[in-house]
Write a protein that holds these residues in place. Structure first.
Motif, PDB file in Angstrom:
ATOM      1  N   VAL A  43       0.317  -1.737   0.027  1.00 49.55           N
ATOM      2  CA  VAL A  43      -0.406   0.160  -0.020  1.00 49.55           C
ATOM      3  C   VAL A  43       0.831   1.140  -0.136  1.00 49.55           C
ATOM      4  O   VAL A  43       0.637   2.521  -0.614  1.00 49.55           O
ATOM      5  N   GLY A  79      -9.097   4.631   0.741  1.00 48.97           N
ATOM      6  CA  GLY A  79      -9.293   3.305   1.433  1.00 48.97           C
ATOM      7  C   GLY A  79      -9.565   2.805   0.010  1.00 48.97           C
ATOM      8  O   GLY A  79     -10.038   1.590  -0.210  1.00 48.97           O
ATOM      9  N   LEU A  80      -9.882   3.941  -1.030  1.00 49.38           N
ATOM     10  CA  LEU A  80      -9.531   3.325  -2.527  1.00 49.38           C
ATOM     11  C   LEU A  80      -8.665   2.951  -3.115  1.00 49.38           C
ATOM     12  O   LEU A  80      -7.802   1.626  -3.753  1.00 49.38           O
ATOM     13  N   GLU A  81      -7.535   3.052  -2.015  1.00 47.77           N
ATOM     14  CA  GLU A  81      -6.003   2.481  -2.434  1.00 47.77           C
ATOM     15  C   GLU A  81      -5.957   0.898  -2.141  1.00 47.77           C
ATOM     16  O   GLU A  81      -5.316   0.732  -2.335  1.00 47.77           O
ATOM     17  N   LEU A  82      -6.856   0.804  -0.563  1.00 42.40           N
ATOM     18  CA  LEU A  82      -6.330  -0.879  -0.764  1.00 42.40           C
ATOM     19  C   LEU A  82      -7.125  -1.799  -1.237  1.00 42.40           C
ATOM     20  O   LEU A  82      -6.534  -2.524  -1.781  1.00 42.40           O
ATOM     21  N   LEU A  83      -7.874  -1.132  -2.080  1.00 37.19           N
ATOM     22  CA  LEU A  83      -8.777  -1.994  -3.644  1.00 37.19           C
ATOM     23  C   LEU A  83      -8.146  -2.070  -4.742  1.00 37.19           C
ATOM     24  O   LEU A  83      -7.445  -2.537  -5.379  1.00 37.19           O
ATOM     25  N   CYS A  86      -5.160  -4.682  -3.548  1.00 37.79           N
ATOM     26  CA  CYS A  86      -5.005  -5.297  -4.557  1.00 37.79           C
ATOM     27  C   CYS A  86      -5.299  -5.918  -5.294  1.00 37.79           C
ATOM     28  O   CYS A  86      -4.794  -6.771  -6.089  1.00 37.79           O
ATOM     29  N   TRP A 141     -10.709  -4.749   2.990  1.00 40.67           N
ATOM     30  CA  TRP A 141     -10.054  -3.723   3.863  1.00 40.67           C
ATOM     31  C   TRP A 141     -10.749  -3.074   3.266  1.00 40.67           C
ATOM     32  O   TRP A 141     -10.574  -1.783   4.253  1.00 40.67           O
ATOM     33  N   SER A 142     -10.765  -2.686   2.432  1.00 44.13           N
ATOM     34  CA  SER A 142     -10.876  -1.512   1.353  1.00 44.13           C
ATOM     35  C   SER A 142     -12.399  -0.950   1.809  1.00 44.13           C
ATOM     36  O   SER A 142     -13.630   0.324   1.640  1.00 44.13           O
ATOM     37  N   GLU A 143     -13.427  -2.303   1.855  1.00 41.18           N
ATOM     38  CA  GLU A 143     -14.405  -1.819   2.107  1.00 41.18           C
ATOM     39  C   GLU A 143     -14.714  -1.503   3.300  1.00 41.18           C
ATOM     40  O   GLU A 143     -15.933  -0.408   3.375  1.00 41.18           O
ATOM     41  N   PHE A 146     -13.805   2.416   3.754  1.00 36.32           N
ATOM     42  CA  PHE A 146     -14.754   3.563   3.051  1.00 36.32           C
ATOM     43  C   PHE A 146     -15.863   3.347   3.707  1.00 36.32           C
ATOM     44  O   PHE A 146     -16.413   4.171   3.529  1.00 36.32           O
ATOM     45  N   ARG A 169     -15.476  -2.225  -8.162  1.00 32.55           N
ATOM     46  CA  ARG A 169     -14.904  -2.670  -8.053  1.00 32.55           C
ATOM     47  C   ARG A 169     -15.617  -4.326  -9.295  1.00 32.55           C
ATOM     48  O   ARG A 169     -14.831  -5.276  -9.810  1.00 32.55           O
TER      49      ARG A 169
END
Length: 357
Positions: A43, A79-83, A86, A141-143, A146, A169
């Motif tokens: 990340v 949180g979009l950066e966690l997506l 992934c 985690w992104s969910e 966010f 997603r």
């Protein structure tokens, strides 16, 4: 908020989130420190932070600087950066890529830890399995990040933004599957290449983040329509530039070896146009080289010559310019976008079209 301050805020939110969740993981078992450390590396090891940036400017298209709710929006956008992390971890497994941003990819790093510890069994198998699980964790985690943040904006706005996050997603997985399908079929199809871009990049990187920010801010339908047009056009320009950099870029700037996209057999518009325009001798070079994992530096050089000599590179350059101009037109014609946001989005359009990394 200036770009540098926005990115600092996003990095700070991500670091805090990862610190809290490292404690959760190591509380389950100390061995999970390896997974937590890999998440932090995935990340926080670089990246343009484009999705939070576009989400922020979607918000600022409606709300002035410092408006109530901006902090919650930035946290949700982080949180979009966690997506994205992934997606990159899984993408490197799918493509068997050894590096990411100039460092070993997650599955390669895990395999190296397996060897360092002298564990039995195949190190590569452990590396792939651990990376897939890491990607799954980052998706979860992104969910969490966010939804927790966006809830602070009220039910209606949070629900509207959440709907775009859900679509984001779904669309990126759809685009990834279409990409894998195109490579498996082995054909060179310009229309198919553009369809992959629409879902894997345009909607995922630009359009949905913009709409997340704008709906969270209570944007009107007319404004949302203009942001969609901007996002679709700019996302395509961004990906086409990425495709050119994957073949002609400086590895010191891009963080990936030049020609890796050719070795992986990616059915980009660049390659599809070259195959369409090639004479028989040139087509043999394309057929033999694209998708050959053992492609040598000389093989990359010969493929580059075909991409240039057929005019494919020039056509992609012209399309990038056309799509960047279309993005600018979508914002220029939209009087509902606040002036600061319009200037920022126009600047981002130019940067995406002319970047070198």
């Amino acid at each position: 908020m200036r770009s540098a301050l926005l990115i600092e805020s996003v990095e700070r939110e991500l670091s805090r989130f990862l610190d809290r969740h490292r404690a959760v993981l190591t509380g389950v078992h100390s061995d999970l420190a390896m997974l937590a450390d890999a998440a932090r590396q995935a990340v926080l090891s670089g990246g343009k932070r484009l999705r939070p940036t576009f989400a922020y400017w979607g918000w600022r298209s409606v709300q002035p600087d410092g408006a109530l709710g901006e902090e919650q929006l930035i946290r949700a956008a982080a949180g979009l950066e966690l997506l994205q992390a992934c997606a990159l971890v899984h993408d490197d497994v799918l493509d068997s890529s050894d590096t990411r941003r100039g460092q070993p990819a997650a599955h390669v790093r895990f395999a190296g830890q397996h060897r360092d510890h002298g564990w039995p069994g195949p190190a590569e198998g452990f590396g792939d399995a651990a990376a897939i699980l890491l990607g799954d964790l980052l998706l979860s985690w992104s969910e969490e990040m966010f939804r927790d943040a966006i809830a602070g904006l009220g039910a209606d706005r949070a629900g509207a933004a959440g709907n775009h996050f859900d679509l984001m997603r779904t669309e990126v997985v759809a685009g990834q599957f279409l990409d894998v399908l195109a490579q498996s079929r082995g054909a060179f199809d310009p229309d198919e290449a553009l369809r992959v871009i629409a879902f894997k990049t345009s909607k995922y990187t630009v359009e949905r983040p913009l709409l997340i920010g704008a709906t969270a801010a209570g944007g009107a339908e007319r404004l949302l329509g203009s942001l969609s047009s901007y996002g679709q056009a700019l996302g395509e320009a961004f990906q086409l530039r990425d495709d050119l950099l994957g073949v002609f870029g400086d590895p010191d700037l891009t963080g990936k070896p030049a020609g890796d996209d050719l070795r992986e057999g990616k059915r980009t518009l660049l390659v599809a146009l070259a195959a369409e325009l090639a004479d028989p001798a040139q087509l043999r070079v394309v057929d033999a080289g694209v998708g050959d994992p053992e492609l040598t530096a000389d093989g990359v050089r010969r493929l580059r010559e075909v991409l240039v000599d057929t005019g494919a590179r020039d056509r992609v350059e012209r399309r990038i310019a056309d799509r960047a101009a279309a993005a600018a037109t979508a914002i220029d014609s939209e009087t509902l976008v606040l002036p600061d946001a319009a200037r920022a989005l126009l600047g981002l359009a130019q940067a995406a079209a002319h970047r070198s990394f």
